[in-house]
Design a protein around this motif. Structure first.
Motif, PDB file in Angstrom:
ATOM      1  N   ALA A  18      50.605  47.549  29.729  1.00  0.00           N
ATOM      2  CA  ALA A  18      49.473  47.596  28.804  1.00  0.00           C
ATOM      3  C   ALA A  18      48.137  47.619  29.522  1.00  0.00           C
ATOM      4  O   ALA A  18      47.146  48.114  28.979  1.00  0.00           O
ATOM      5  CB  ALA A  18      49.520  46.396  27.851  1.00  0.00           C
ATOM      6  N   VAL A  19      48.082  47.111  30.765  1.00  0.00           N
ATOM      7  CA  VAL A  19      46.805  47.030  31.475  1.00  0.00           C
ATOM      8  C   VAL A  19      46.221  48.421  31.725  1.00  0.00           C
ATOM      9  O   VAL A  19      44.996  48.560  31.888  1.00  0.00           O
ATOM     10  CB  VAL A  19      46.985  46.271  32.812  1.00  0.00           C
ATOM     11  N   MET A  20      47.042  49.458  31.741  1.00  0.00           N
ATOM     12  CA  MET A  20      46.552  50.807  32.005  1.00  0.00           C
ATOM     13  C   MET A  20      46.045  51.501  30.751  1.00  0.00           C
ATOM     14  O   MET A  20      45.445  52.575  30.844  1.00  0.00           O
ATOM     15  CB  MET A  20      47.660  51.652  32.637  1.00  0.00           C
ATOM     16  N   GLY A  21      46.277  50.918  29.585  1.00  0.00           N
ATOM     17  CA  GLY A  21      45.931  51.581  28.339  1.00  0.00           C
ATOM     18  C   GLY A  21      44.582  51.166  27.794  1.00  0.00           C
ATOM     19  O   GLY A  21      44.093  50.060  28.063  1.00  0.00           O
ATOM     20  N   PRO A  22      43.951  52.027  27.001  1.00  0.00           N
ATOM     21  CA  PRO A  22      42.642  51.686  26.434  1.00  0.00           C
ATOM     22  C   PRO A  22      42.689  50.530  25.451  1.00  0.00           C
ATOM     23  O   PRO A  22      41.718  49.797  25.315  1.00  0.00           O
ATOM     24  CB  PRO A  22      42.215  52.992  25.746  1.00  0.00           C
ATOM     25  N   SER A  23      43.812  50.347  24.772  1.00  0.00           N
ATOM     26  CA  SER A  23      43.893  49.281  23.775  1.00  0.00           C
ATOM     27  C   SER A  23      43.684  47.918  24.420  1.00  0.00           C
ATOM     28  O   SER A  23      42.871  47.109  23.949  1.00  0.00           O
ATOM     29  CB  SER A  23      45.252  49.326  23.068  1.00  0.00           C
TER      30      SER A  23
END
Length: 739
Positions: A393-398
Motif C-alpha cells: 500500500a505504501v506505493m499507492g496514492p491512497s
C-alpha cells in the motif's frame, strides 16, 4: 594524517567529543567525532517522538524492495543493513559515548530490513503469476465476488478457475457488458461463459498506473471481457450471507430509495460502492478536491465512531446508577469501536478505511485512558499496522494521500503558533467562531498544499480550490448528508424513511452541485506531465521532516520539500510517448501545449493515458497535422527539432507488406524508428529502433530528445513477479503473433 576508520570503531570512552581531543581536532577521526558529538547533542535535546521514525524506517525498507531490481540486490540490502547494526552493537565505546546516535544506527536499519522482508514474504505468499499469453475460448469458473458498475454499463465478476495453459487454479477478473448483466448470478455459483483472457496489463508508459502490480498482490492472474451471456451451471446455496452480499443488498436498497442519479454518491458514503457514480460527477469531485469524500476513510469512520461514542455516553449518563458505578467513557469507547469495525467490514475494508479504523480505535483507547487522542504516535502505529498487513500500500496514492492529510493536520494543530492562536482568551462568541473558521481555512490550505504534489505525481492533475471547497463540503457531508442517510436507513426498518430519503437526495444534489461549480472555475485544475520519481522522493523526505519534527528544526525540511516541488513543476514532458505494443505513439509539441497522435481515436484507455502523461488537456491532433510530417497508409515520417537539432522519426501504422529494400533505405535516413511490426535486422536507424520485439522486452517508452534519454517501463520493474518480459512467443522460425 591518520587512517580513516569506520564510525563504529571510533573509541571515545570519555563521552561525546573526547575522541576529537585524543586524535587531534583536524584528523579524520577528530572531525568525525566532532560531527557525532553535534548529532548526539541534537538528538538528546530534540525531544521528538521516536515511534513515527520507526514506521518511516519500516516503510523505507518496503520502498527499497520495490525500487531494487533483483533478488541479489534485496539480499545485499538486508545483509548490508544487518551488518551496520551488528557492527555498531559490537562497538561498546560508540554505544557509551553516543547512546542516542548508536541506538538509531542499530534499530532503524533493522526496521528497514523488516520492511523489505515483510513485502517480499507477502509477494511470495499472495502473488499469482499471470497467464502466459492471451487466450480466447469457453470456460467454467466459480464466482467469488460480484461488483455492480451500472455507471460504466457493466458488472464485474471475480472468478476462480483453472489456468487454460498450465492447469493450475487461478483468480480471474471479468467484465460483463450491460447493466445488471449479472443479476441472476450469485456468489459461489458455477458459471459457463465465452471470453478472451489477457494477462494483467503492465504500465502503458514509464511511471503510469501499474495494474499488473496491483493484480499480483490481489492474486489475479488474468482479466478480460465476456462475449455473450454468462450461464449458471450450478447454483450455490449458502447457509448465511457474506459481508459482500449484505453490502450489495444495502447498495441496491439505497439505489431503489434515492434514485439512480444520486445512488452513486449515497452508496459511496454508506457501503463504499462507487460503481454507480457517473464519470462526469467522479471527474468533478476529483477536480474540486472533494474526491476523498467518495472513499470511506478518516472523515466517514470518525463521523460514525464519534456519533456512536457521543450518543452512547449521553444515553448512559441518563442513568445515575450507571454513572456512579461504571466508567462511562470506557463503555462508550467500546460501542464506538464496535461501530467503527462494523462500518469498516461493511464498506469493503479498503486500505484507507482500515487505516482510519485503526486510528479511531487508538483515539478511543486514548480517550478511555484520559490521554491525548490526536498525536503522531497514534498515526505512526496506525500506519505500521496497515503496512504490516498490506506493505504494498505504501506505493499507492491512497495510502500516501490518506496519511499525508492526517500528518499535515497533526503538524498544524500541534504547532506552537496554532496552540497559542486557539488558547483561551476573553472574547465574544463571534470572535471565537471567526478564529476557528480561520484555523479551518488554514488547515485546509496546508493539507491541500501537502497533497497537491502527491496528486500531481500519481494522476498528473490536481484541483486548486480544494481548501475552499472542503470548508463547505466537509461540514455538509459530516453533519447533513451522512446523518440523513443513516436516519433514512434506520427509519426504513419501520417503513418511515421516505421523507429522510428525499432530504438525503437534496443534500447529495447540493454536494454534487458544489463539486461541479468549483471544478468549472477558471484555473481550477493543475496539470503536470510524467516526471522523475527522485523529485517526488525529495518532496516526501522534506514533508516528513516538516511533519515529524517539532520546534524550529522542522523548518529544515522546507527547502528540501520546496526543491522537490520545484523539480516536479519544472519537469518537461517527454517529446515522444510510445505504448508497449508500439501501436500508440504521441508526439508533444515544443512547449507542451499540443499532443499529436499516430492513430486517430476519439476516446479510449490509450488516448487518455497519452494525454495524462503529457500533461495536456486540449484535444489531441492527428500526426499528419504535424509541421513537415509526411504520411501514407503504411508509414509516417516526421521531423522534430529540439535544442537546435532536427531528429527524423519514422513510424509504421499499416499492416500491408513493405519491400525490405525500401524499408532499409527509410531506416537509414531516420534517427528513430517505431513500429508495432517485427522489423528486419537490416533496418538500422541512426539512434534507436523500437519494434515489436524490442518493445516486448522494454515496455512503453518516454523519449526525451533534448536530454538524449529514453525511459522504459522495464527499468522500473526489475525481477518482480508481476513483470514478464515478452507477451509474445518467439520460435526458431519466427514470431507467433498470438495477440
Amino acid at each position: 594524517m591518520g587512517t580513516p576508520v569506520a564510525i563504529c570503531e571510533i573509541p571515545s570512552p570519555g563521552g561525546p567529543g573526547t575522541a576529537a581531543l585524543q586524535h587531534g581536532p583536524w584528523t579524520a577521526e577528530g572531525l568525525l567525532s566532532r560531527v557525532l558529538a553535534v548529532v548526539e547533542r541534537f538528538l538528546s535535546n530534540a525531544g521528538f517522538e521516536r515511534t513515527p521514525w520507526l514506521t518511516v524506517a519500516f516503510a523505507s525498507g518496503i520502498i527499497a524492495w520495490f525500487w531494487l531490481s533483483s533478488v541479489l540486490s534485496w539480499i545485499g540490502f538486508c545483509c548490508g543493513l544487518i551488518a551496520v547494526s551488528a557492527t555498531c552493537y559490537a562497538s561498546f565505546p560508540l554505544r557509551s559515548s553516543y547512546p542516542h546516535f548508536s541506538r538509531a544506527i542499530m534499530v532503524l536499519p533493522l526496521l528497514a530490513v523488516a520492511g523489505c522482508l515483510a513485502v517480499w514474504v507477502r509477494s511470495e505468499i499472495v502473488g499469482q503469476p499471470a497467464i502466459e499469453r492471451p487466450v480466447a475460448g469457453s470456460f467454467i469458473a466459480r464466482v467469488l465476488a460480484i461488483e455492480s458498475q451500472p455507471a460504466l454499463d457493466r458488472d464485474r465478476l471475480l472468478l476462480a478457475m483453472r489456468d487454460p495453459i498450465r492447469g493450475v487454479p487461478i483468480k480471474v477478473r471479468l467484465n460483463v457488458p450491460g447493466k445488471r448483466s449479472a443479476a441472476g448470478i450469485g456468489r459461489g455459483d458455477l458459471v459457463a461463459f465465452r471470453a478472451r483472457l489477457m494477462p494483467p496489463a503492465p504500465p502503458m508508459l514509464p511511471g503510469a498506473y501499474n495494474f499488473a502490480r496491483t493484480a499480483w498482490f490481489a492474486g489475479i492472474a488474468a482479466t478480460g471481457s465476456v462475449v455473450g451471456d454468462v450461464k449458471v451451471v450450478r447454483e450455490f446455496s449458502a447457509g448465511a450471507w457474506a459481508l459482500s452480499d449484505i453490502r450489495q443488498t444495502l447498495t441496491d436498497h439505497i439505489r431503489v430509495r434515492i434514485g439512480e442519479e444520486r445512488a452513486g454518491i449515497a452508496a459511496a458514503f454508506v457501503t463504499g460502492d462507487r460503481g454507480n457514480i457517473s464519470e462526469a460527477d467522479d471527474q468533478a469531485m476529483r477536480d474540486s478536491g472533494l474526491a476523498h469524500l467518495l472513499s470511506i476513510s478518516g472523515l466517514h469512520v470518525s463521523a460514525m465512531v464519534g456519533a456512536v461514542y457521543l450518543v452512547a455516553i449521553r444515553l448512559l449518563a441518563l442513568s445515575s446508577w450507571m454513572a456512579l458505578r461504571v466508567r462511562l467513557p470506557v463503555i462508550a469507547a467500546g460501542a464506538g469501536a464496535l461501530a467503527g469495525v462494523a462500518y469498516t467490514l461493511l464498506s469493503g475494508s479498503e486500505v484507507p478505511t482500515v487505516r482510519s479504523c485503526i486510528g479511531a480505535l487508538l483515539v478511543l483507547f486514548a480517550l478511555a485512558l484520559g490521554r491525548e487522542p490526536l498525536s503522531l504516535r497514534m498515526l505512526a502505529v496506525a500506519a505500521f499496522c496497515v503496512l504490516l498487513l498490506w506493505p504494498e500500500a505504501v506505493m499507492g496514492p491512497s495510502f500516501q494521500l490518506s496519511f499525508g492529510a492526517v500528518l499535515a493536520l497533526i503538524a498544524v494543530s500541534t504547532s506552537e503558533p496554532v496552540r497559542h492562536f486557539l488558547g483561551p482568551r476573553d472574547e465574544g462568541m463571534i470572535a471565537r467562531a471567526m478564529r476557528h473558521i480561520a484555523l479551518l481555512l488554514l488547515t485546509g490550505a496546508v493539507i491541500d498544499l501537502a497533497l497537491m504534489p502527491i496528486g500531481l505525481y500519481h494522476f498528473h492533475r490536481a484541483g486548486v480550490y480544494g481548501a475552499l471547497a472542503n470548508v463547505v463540503a466537509i461540514p455538509w457531508s459530516t453533519f447533513i448528508v451522512m446523518p440523513l442517510l443513516a436516519s433514512a436507513l434506520i427509519l426504513d426498518i419501520a417503513g418511515l424513511g421516505g421523507p429522510f430519503w428525499w432530504l438525503a437526495g437534496v443534500s447529495v444534489d447540493v454536494l454534487v452541485g458544489l463539486a461541479h461549480w468549483f471544478a468549472s472555475r477558471p484555473g481550477a485544475v493543475n496539470l503536470l506531465p510524467g516526471t522523475d520519481a527522485w523529485a517526488f522522493m525529495l518532496f516526501v523526505s522534506g514533508g516528513l521532516w516538516l511533519g515529524l519534527w517539532t520546534g524550529r528544526i522542522r523548518w529544515a525540511g522546507f527547502p528540501i520539500a520546496a526543491i522537490g516541488v520545484l523539480l516536479l513543476a519544472m519537469a518537461p514532458p517527454a517529446d515522444i510517448l510510445v505504448s508497449g505494443d508500439g501501436r500508440h505513439v504521441g508526439l508533444v509539441e515544443n512547449g507542451g501545449n499540443q499532443l499529436f497522435l499516430l492513430r486517430d481515436s476519439k476516446g479510449g484507455y490509450a488516448r487518455d493515458n497519452l494525454m495524462e502523461f503529457a500533461g495536456i488537456e486540449a484535444e489531441p491532433a492527428t500526426l499528419d497535422k504535424w509541421p513537415g510530417a509526411r504520411c501514407n497508409p503504411d508509414f509516417c515520417k516526421v521531423p522534430i527539432e529540439r535544442s537546435g537539432k532536427v531528429w527524423h522519426l519514422l513510424m509504421s501504422r499499416g499492416r500491408d507488406s513493405v519491400a525490405e529494400r525500401s524499408l532499409v533505405a527509410a531506416c537509414e535516413h531516420s534517427d528513430i524508428v517505431i513500429s508495432d511490426r517485427w522489423l528486419p535486422r537490416s533496418c538500422r536507424p541512426r539512434w534507436y529502433k523500437a519494434d515489436r520485439g524490442s518493445l516486448a522486452n522494454t515496455g512503453g517508452l518516454a523519449v526525451y530528445l533534448g536530454k538524449g534519454r529514453i525511459d522504459t517501463v522495464a527499468q522500473t520493474q526489475g525481477a518482480h513477479g508481476w513483470w514478464h518480459s515478452s507477451p509474445f512467443h518467439v520460435r526458431e522460425n519466427g514470431p507467433s503473433t498470438t495477440n
